[in-house]
Design a protein around this motif. Sequence first.
Motif, PDB file in Angstrom:
ATOM      1  N   SER A   1      10.343   3.492  -4.262  1.00 36.77           N
ATOM      2  CA  SER A   1      10.858   2.840  -2.979  1.00 36.77           C
ATOM      3  C   SER A   1      12.237   2.999  -3.184  1.00 36.77           C
TER       4      SER A   1
ATOM      5  N   GLN B   1       0.087  -3.843  -9.142  1.00 35.24           N
ATOM      6  CA  GLN B   1      -0.927  -3.016  -8.628  1.00 35.24           C
ATOM      7  C   GLN B   1      -1.217  -2.009  -9.365  1.00 35.24           C
TER       8      GLN B   1
ATOM      9  N   PRO C   1       0.057   3.576  -4.561  1.00 30.74           N
ATOM     10  CA  PRO C   1       0.215   3.237  -3.236  1.00 30.74           C
ATOM     11  C   PRO C   1       1.171   4.035  -2.336  1.00 30.74           C
TER      12      PRO C   1
ATOM     13  N   THR D   1       4.395   3.597  -0.256  1.00 26.85           N
ATOM     14  CA  THR D   1       5.774   2.661  -0.078  1.00 26.85           C
ATOM     15  C   THR D   1       6.192   2.940   1.425  1.00 26.85           C
TER      16      THR D   1
ATOM     17  N   VAL E   1      -3.569   2.350   0.352  1.00 29.67           N
ATOM     18  CA  VAL E   1      -2.612   0.869   0.146  1.00 29.67           C
ATOM     19  C   VAL E   1      -1.314   1.116   0.530  1.00 29.67           C
TER      20      VAL E   1
ATOM     21  N   VAL F   1       2.050  -0.467   0.591  1.00 29.72           N
ATOM     22  CA  VAL F   1       3.156  -1.514   0.206  1.00 29.72           C
ATOM     23  C   VAL F   1       4.224  -1.459   0.919  1.00 29.72           C
TER      24      VAL F   1
ATOM     25  N   ASN G   1       7.924  -2.705   1.198  1.00 25.92           N
ATOM     26  CA  ASN G   1       9.162  -3.432   0.335  1.00 25.92           C
ATOM     27  C   ASN G   1      10.016  -3.719   1.282  1.00 25.92           C
TER      28      ASN G   1
ATOM     29  N   ALA H   1      -0.336  -4.198   1.658  1.00 23.25           N
ATOM     30  CA  ALA H   1       0.469  -5.177   0.535  1.00 23.25           C
ATOM     31  C   ALA H   1       1.884  -5.524   0.881  1.00 23.25           C
TER      32      ALA H   1
ATOM     33  N   ALA I   1       5.523  -6.016  -1.279  1.00 19.61           N
ATOM     34  CA  ALA I   1       6.325  -6.106  -2.582  1.00 19.61           C
ATOM     35  C   ALA I   1       6.821  -7.538  -2.933  1.00 19.61           C
TER      36      ALA I   1
END
Length: 134
Positions: A41, A55, A59, A61, A97, A99, A101, A127, A129
């Motif tokens: 990221s 994790q 995933p 990002t 998944v 994520v 951020n 998810a 972060a």
Amino acid sequence: MRLFEEEDSPLELNILPMIDVIFSILAMFIITSIFLTRIDSLPVNLPKANSATPQKSTPVTLTINPVGAIAFNRQPVELENLEPLILQQQQLNPELVVVVNADEQVNHGRVVEVMDLLRQVEGVKLAIATQKKQ
């Protein structure tokens, strides 16, 4: 007649080339280890949470910077174009998944807007972060 002979000098070990080799190996190790770290990221100031856990999967990002701009796997993208990218990634990985951020300075409404779009895509796990509090 016997000529004057030089005394046998003791053998010396010159360690300067060995030090050069060791420093070269050390430099290569440092450079290689820098490239082995994976940064998916863009740099943002993540919020801190006590329940943060790492994790194990790889995933996708989604980064939201402080001004609200969105980047999908480090590539800038508009919110309207995000859903086709997610669907494309989901075809490659059904257990996708995503994520998020989000910088801690981002407007909360922008984060909710992005999360709402992600939740509308069926089968995508979401998810957020955070950093572990110290």
